[in-house]
Design an enzyme around this catalytic site. Structure first.
Site, mmCIF file in Angstrom:
data_model
loop_
_atom_site.group_PDB
_atom_site.id
_atom_site.type_symbol
_atom_site.label_atom_id
_atom_site.label_comp_id
_atom_site.label_asym_id
_atom_site.label_seq_id
_atom_site.Cartn_x
_atom_site.Cartn_y
_atom_site.Cartn_z
ATOM 1 C CE LYS A 178 -1.618 2.784 3.143
ATOM 2 N NZ LYS A 178 -1.460 3.658 2.165
ATOM 3 C CB CYS A 288 13.009 8.999 8.935
ATOM 4 S SG CYS A 288 13.858 7.897 7.882
ATOM 5 C CD GLU A 385 10.659 12.984 11.926
ATOM 6 O OE1 GLU A 385 9.606 12.261 12.596
ATOM 7 O OE2 GLU A 385 11.250 12.595 11.080
HETATM 8 P P1 ADP Z 1 4.052 10.365 7.402
HETATM 9 O O1 ADP Z 1 2.950 10.943 6.541
HETATM 10 O O2 ADP Z 1 4.234 11.157 8.527
HETATM 11 O O3 ADP Z 1 5.030 9.773 6.617
HETATM 12 P P2 ADP Z 1 2.058 8.313 8.166
HETATM 13 O O4 ADP Z 1 2.556 7.039 9.221
HETATM 14 O O5 ADP Z 1 0.896 9.100 8.199
HETATM 15 O O6 ADP Z 1 3.422 9.105 8.239
HETATM 16 O O7 ADP Z 1 2.076 7.471 6.652
HETATM 17 C C1 ADP Z 1 3.109 6.293 6.253
HETATM 18 C C2 ADP Z 1 2.181 5.333 5.734
HETATM 19 O O8 ADP Z 1 1.214 4.846 6.527
HETATM 20 C C3 ADP Z 1 1.410 5.934 4.485
HETATM 21 O O9 ADP Z 1 1.319 4.958 3.226
HETATM 22 C C4 ADP Z 1 -0.146 6.121 5.115
HETATM 23 O O10 ADP Z 1 -1.053 6.048 4.148
HETATM 24 C C5 ADP Z 1 0.178 5.010 6.043
HETATM 25 N N1 ADP Z 1 -1.050 5.078 7.023
HETATM 26 C C6 ADP Z 1 -1.577 6.298 7.743
HETATM 27 N N2 ADP Z 1 -2.614 5.757 8.630
HETATM 28 C C7 ADP Z 1 -2.616 4.591 8.515
HETATM 29 C C8 ADP Z 1 -3.468 3.632 9.317
HETATM 30 N N3 ADP Z 1 -4.444 3.775 10.082
HETATM 31 N N4 ADP Z 1 -3.154 2.210 8.995
HETATM 32 C C9 ADP Z 1 -2.537 1.995 7.651
HETATM 33 N N5 ADP Z 1 -1.742 2.672 7.179
HETATM 34 C C10 ADP Z 1 -1.702 4.100 7.471
#
Ligand code: ADP
Length: 397
Positions: A178, A288, A385
């Site tokens: 994903k 990161c 961050e």
């Molecule tokens: P950032 O946007 O700060 O890199 P995120 O953790 O929000 O960090 O996003 C990293 C990945 O995690 C993306 O692919 C995002 O779509 C996914 N993501 C965000 N929320 C969820 C969730 N509840 N379950 C699964 N994947 C998620």
């Protein structure tokens, strides 16, 4: 969209070797101009399960494929990535924002993992161990774990997938991926190249979506998934780890950071500035391992701050596809607002703006490369961050 990238511009999900349209779609925009690049299939739990089913079916034959033959296919994927590096880089710059030279660097970096794992595929060896019984022998053999689910971030939309997928494939695992909602096109382009490389149907599957929770839920709870690999925020990592506990998956998490950068009185200022510039402003501060807190010893503080501000002033801000640009747009207007909030909060608590400190006139996603001096430990930027082009300098004795 530039016609040069049309061949790799895919907008459907890639499941079981087929390009799948969905009823809903979501917009992927150019982060510099805000213009639409493409409408991409918006998958939900149904498509996520289809992908897991495909990967489960493909696992048996793929894990039994001779290591040498898997190696050849993975290697072919690497070769195609390098052959198409310019197209992949252009697509990446448009959907992610980073300067074209950095995007090309990411493609080569991503492919380097694929090359590495193509070679390692042939070297999955076992071990023997001393035994506690005189009439027994202990053999340790490596076996592919099963279906791997990967959830990846937008800041390295090519390399994070290349790294996770090639390692999984080399071990004999199949994968469902994903990509981040801001950058699904780089993922789909990699799938198109995997298809071209002849990687069998179902071995790699890509499930793009706008709202990650539904697909994330299937990936972390479906018992057929045996490994969950995630790169992203600590907050989401905790959710996924919790969800994955129900089926006791192997979990590998690469989460947020708040990297310190320390400059002592005896430092070579030019080299320290060069090191910090690379660490802080690469990808507009959105990696990161970007330096987030810069500690400078009192004796060198003013000279270092002056040299850093001068270097930051020279950075050219603009669309990543424009020649000579060093700092592209941030991923979103929200990311700009966070950088601006961190600057304003620090200034309100006594910090001084040495350069930058404002939203950049180039557009809604742009922020000026910023250096702050005299930042107090109570500032938000000392705790959170920033993920933007803001360098806060803290003084120590
Ligand atoms: P950032 O946007 O700060 O890199 P995120 O953790 O929000 O960090 O996003 C990293 C990945 O995690 C993306 O692919 C995002 O779509 C996914 N993501 C965000 N929320 C969820 C969730 N509840 N379950 C699964 N994947 C998620």
């Amino acid at each position: 969209m530039d016609s040069k990238v049309i061949t790799l511009l895919k907008t459907e999900a890639y499941i079981d070797g087929a390009w799948l349209r969905t009823a809903k779609s979501f917009a992927v925009v150019d982060k510099a101009s805000g213009g639409l690049i493409a409408s991409v299939a918006d998958c939900g739990s149904v498509e996520a399960r289809l992908a897991v089913t495909a990967a489960t079916r493909a696992f048996g034959p793929w894990s039994r494929t001779l290591a040498k033959d898997r190696s050849v296919l993975i290697r072919r994927w690497n070769d195609l990535m390098l052959e198409h590096a310019d197209e992949l880089a252009l697509l990446l710059t448009k959907e992610q924002g980073k300067p074209l030279a950095e995007a090309k660097g990411e493609i080569v970096y991503g492919a380097s993992f694929v090359e590495f794992y193509a070679e390692e595929a042939k070297r999955v060896r076992g071990e023997t161990a001393p035994t506690h019984k005189s009439d027994a022998r202990i053999l340790i053999t490596k076996q592919a774990a099963g279906v791997v689910a990967a959830i990846t971030p937008w800041n390295f939309p090519n390399a994070m997938i290349a790294r996770k997928a090639s390692a999984a494939l080399a071990a004999g695992c199949t994968i469902v991926i994903k990509p981040a909602e801001d950058t699904p096109l780089s993922a789909l382009a990699l799938a198109a190249l995997a298809e071209k490389a002849g990687i069998p149907h179902g071995v790699i599957n890509i499930v793009p979506c706008k709202d990650p929770a539904a697909v994330g839920d299937v990936f972390s709870t479906d018992p057929r998934v045996r490994v969950l690999t995630f790169t992203g925020s600590t907050e989401v990592g905790k959710i996924l780890m919790r969800q994955a506990a129900g089926t006791v998956k192997k979990v590998s998490l690469e989460l947020g950071g708040s990297a310190p950068f320390i400059v002592f009185d005896d430092a070579d200022i030019a080299r320290a500035v060069a090191g910090l510039m690379a660490s802080k402003f690469r990808n507009a501060g959105q990696t990161c391992v970007c330096a987030n807190r810069i500690f400078v010893q009192a004796g060198i503080y003013d000279a270092f701050a002056g040299a850093l501000a001068a270097a930051a002033k020279l950075l050219k801000v603009g669309a990543g596809i424009d020649a000579g640009v060093n700092v592209g747009p941030l991923i979103s207007a929200e990311a700009v607002a966070k950088s601006d909030d961190h600057v304003r909060d620090a200034v309100a608590k006594g910090a001084v703006v040495a350069t930058g400190g404002r939203i950049h006139p180039a557009g809604a996603n742009f922020y000026e490369p910023t250096v702050l001096t005299g930042v107090p430990a109570t500032a938000k930027i000392a705790q959170e961050e920033t993920f933007g082009p803001v360098a806060p300098l803290f003084k120590f004795e």
